[in-house]
Design an enzyme around this catalytic site. Structure first.
Site, PDB file in Angstrom:
ATOM      1  N   CYS A  94       0.743  -1.220   0.048  1.00  0.00           N
ATOM      2  CA  CYS A  94       0.065  -0.004   0.002  1.00  0.00           C
ATOM      3  C   CYS A  94       0.825   1.306   0.126  1.00  0.00           C
ATOM      4  O   CYS A  94       1.574   1.389  -0.919  1.00  0.00           O
ATOM      5  CB  CYS A  94      -1.168  -0.113   1.088  1.00  0.00           C
ATOM      6  SG  CYS A  94      -2.207   1.099   0.823  1.00  0.00           S
ATOM      7  N   HIS A 119      -3.789  -4.356  -0.353  1.00  0.00           N
ATOM      8  CA  HIS A 119      -3.353  -5.105   0.800  1.00  0.00           C
ATOM      9  C   HIS A 119      -3.654  -6.601   0.733  1.00  0.00           C
ATOM     10  O   HIS A 119      -4.696  -7.154   0.834  1.00  0.00           O
ATOM     11  CB  HIS A 119      -4.355  -4.812   2.082  1.00  0.00           C
ATOM     12  CG  HIS A 119      -4.056  -3.360   2.445  1.00  0.00           C
ATOM     13  ND1 HIS A 119      -3.163  -2.968   3.415  1.00  0.00           N
ATOM     14  CD2 HIS A 119      -4.965  -2.362   2.196  1.00  0.00           C
ATOM     15  CE1 HIS A 119      -3.395  -1.741   3.602  1.00  0.00           C
ATOM     16  NE2 HIS A 119      -3.919  -1.199   2.799  1.00  0.00           N
ATOM     17  N   GLU A 130      -2.582  -9.059   2.640  1.00  0.00           N
ATOM     18  CA  GLU A 130      -3.295  -9.701   3.748  1.00  0.00           C
ATOM     19  C   GLU A 130      -4.739  -9.712   4.144  1.00  0.00           C
ATOM     20  O   GLU A 130      -5.276 -10.395   4.799  1.00  0.00           O
ATOM     21  CB  GLU A 130      -2.403  -9.076   5.040  1.00  0.00           C
ATOM     22  CG  GLU A 130      -2.944  -7.859   5.369  1.00  0.00           C
ATOM     23  CD  GLU A 130      -2.295  -6.894   4.849  1.00  0.00           C
ATOM     24  OE1 GLU A 130      -2.579  -5.630   5.087  1.00  0.00           O
ATOM     25  OE2 GLU A 130      -1.650  -6.755   3.653  1.00  0.00           O
TER      26      GLU A 130
END
Length: 210
Positions: free
Chosen positions: A79, A186, A188
């Site tokens: 990011c 992102h 994750e």
């Protein structure tokens, strides 16, 4: 072992939890001596480019990152961490970045060429289009990932563009050169595709260590 670089502006919890689920050894650290023991790094980031670069400069982690990259260790920016890899950003006034990749960070205009407004920030799930092969994409097929950002990278060098998404303009979503990588989204928080990408990065780090 992966070193998650803690400079005070990162999404440390979600990234570290994802690595835990993958059984990838990691440390979250700001101390350069401890970080230097890592075999590769993740540079997370949430917030302002200018503030982030100030924190990296104040802690001398900017110099540390350059030294570790020069030594051949892999680096993944996530990011804002991806945006920091580039030359400069217009956010809150022109600010120099780490200059590891060519390009600059600009704000979405919020207006199409046809004069229609669109929402800024770019928030939510968007589809990836892959442009080049990469070790990050092993076993990864086209799918959707999760974005939250008001600024995006513009680059004239297509060789660093590994994958993109469309949000009025082409948005570099995965970038890379050599052992330097970045994801605007992102991973994750991007379901199975994102987790596989993180796993592939961890495997790359392990291979480089050996």
């Amino acid at each position: 072992m992966i070193g998650i670089i803690d400079y005070g502006m990162g999404n440390l919890y979600s990234v570290s939890k994802a690595l835990e689920r993958l059984n990838v050894p990691y440390i979250v650290e700001s101390d350069q001596n401890k970080l230097s023991q890592a075999d590769g790094f993740i540079l997370p980031g949430v917030g302002s480019f200018k503030d982030a670069m100030h924190m990296l400069t104040e802690t001398k982690l900017d110099s540390f990152i350059h030294e570790q990259v020069a030594a051949g260790k892999p680096l993944l920016g996530i990011c804002l961490g991806m945006q920091l890899l580039f030359e400069e950003s217009e956010e809150n006034g022109l600010t120099a970045g780490l200059k590891l990749l060519p390009g600059r960070v600009v704000r979405f205009t919020g207006m199409t060429k046809e004069g229609k407004r669109y929402k800024v920030p770019h928030m939510g799930w968007n589809e990836l289009a892959f442009h080049q092969s990469s070790p990050l994409f092993d076993g990864v097929e086209r799918g959707h990932v999760y974005f939250v950002h008001s600024y995006y990278v513009q680059t004239d060098d297509r060789t660093v563009l590994l994958a993109s998404a469309q949000y009025d303009v082409e948005v570099p979503a995965v970038v890379g050169r050599g052992k330097i990588f970045g994801t605007q989204f992102h991973p994750e928080k991007s379901g199975a595709l994102g987790i596989r990408l993180l796993q592939n990065y961890a495997r790359l780090v392990e291979r480089e260590r050996n």
